[in-house]
Design an enzyme around this catalytic site. Structure first.
Site, PDB file in Angstrom:
ATOM      1  CB  SER A 280       9.714  -5.323   9.595  1.00  0.00           C
ATOM      2  OG  SER A 280       8.677  -5.361  10.534  1.00  0.00           O
TER       3      SER A 280
ATOM      4  CB  VAL B   6       6.759   9.733  12.693  1.00  0.00           C
ATOM      5  CG1 VAL B   6       8.113   9.041  12.626  1.00  0.00           C
ATOM      6  CG2 VAL B   6       5.705   8.971  11.893  1.00  0.00           C
TER       7      VAL B   6
ATOM      8  CE1 TYR C  17      -0.093   0.263  -0.995  1.00  0.00           C
ATOM      9  CE2 TYR C  17       0.230   2.002  -2.621  1.00  0.00           C
ATOM     10  CZ  TYR C  17       0.672   1.283  -1.517  1.00  0.00           C
ATOM     11  OH  TYR C  17       1.875   1.604  -0.938  1.00  0.00           O
TER      12      TYR C  17
ATOM     13  CE  LYS D  14       4.425   3.664   0.659  1.00  0.00           C
ATOM     14  NZ  LYS D  14       5.577   3.687   1.613  1.00  0.00           N
TER      15      LYS D  14
ATOM     16  CB  ALA E  42       3.042  -2.996   6.109  1.00  0.00           C
TER      17      ALA E  42
END
Length: 258
Positions: free
Chosen positions: A22, A68, A159, A166, A199
């Site tokens: 990561s 989260v 993407y 982003k 990811a």
């Protein structure tokens, strides 16, 4: 390696480590080597066995769950940090998510629910992080850093919805840098190029994306999580005390090429 500066005495939270590959772990490793004391989080019980050995290797002060998307988990991390340290000096936020089928599809076909969840987890969680950090940085200031990607500025195949998400994250960095500056809190986004992380592997033809980055970048190589960690360490250090609101690339120059 000679150490140009020290982070001894600085304490902070690293969010988003999934495994040893990561980007967040590359940051945590460098920060630890430079003397920072860390709180590291893991997503859930499934991911814990992959992150626990890393936390042990770095002798972290706190090792806590943090999803989260679940109410109260991010807040619990900051409560424990306050109990352990009283104040913090930095947070590294390396969290992003979108529904996989919608990531690979067209933006115009994205669902309201999927787009909203991607925005909440990938962008608004950093805004929440900033709000929680402010209370623990109000006396001495600090540094907040999140991870973005070039797909926010240019269209990158496969993407999908993460490009607009982003872009929102980068805009949020600028607004929060303005809002928190009076408290001495600096806010940055770091933009790594393609790297072989978990990811990244979720993006269709990611190997082709990495090959293109090597071929077309001026330095003809990929960046590494350690490269990101070294930049992050600089931004956290007192050497970067006059910098805020920046977006900095760690991609061997790939973002400048047409």
């Amino acid at each position: 390696m000679s150490i140009p500066f020290s982070l001894e005495g600085k304490r902070g939270i690293v969010l988003g480590i999934a495994n040893r590959h990561s980007i967040a772990y590359g940051c945590a490793e460098v920060l630890s080597e430079l003397g920072a004391e860390l709180c590291i989080t893991y997503l859930n019980e499934k991911s814990k066995p992959f992150v626990a050995p890393l936390a042990e290797k770095l002798s972290t002060a706190l090792f806590l769950p943090c999803d989260v998307s679940k109410a109260g988990e991010l807040e619990a991390v900051f409560k424990e940090a306050e109990k352990q340290w009283g104040t913090i000096d930095f947070v590294v936020h390396s969290i992003a998510w979108s529904p996989l089928d919608e990531l690979h599809g067209r933006l115009v076909d994205s669902s309201s629910q999927g787009f909203g969840m991607a925005m909440d987890i990938s962008c608004h969680s950093f805004i929440r992080t900033a709000r929680l950090s402010e209370a623990l940085m109000k006396d001495n200031g600090g540094t907040l850093i999140t991870m973005t990607y070039y797909g926010s500025e240019k269209v990158v195949d496969h993407y999908g919805m993460m490009g607009p998400v982003k872009a929102a994250l980068e805009s949020s960095v600028r607004y929060m840098a303005s809002e928190l500056g009076e408290s001495g809190i600096r806010v940055h986004s770091v933009s790594p190029g393609p790297m072989p992380t978990r990811a990244g592997s979720g993006i269709t033809d990611f190997d082709g994306l990495m090959d293109d980055a090597v071929t077309r970048s001026p330095l003809h190589r990929l960046g590494s999580p350690d490269d990101v960690g070294r930049l992050t360490a600089f931004l956290i250090s007192d050497w970067a005390s006059s910098q805020t609101g920046s977006q900095l690339f760690v991609d061997a120059g790939h973002h400048i090429m047409a």
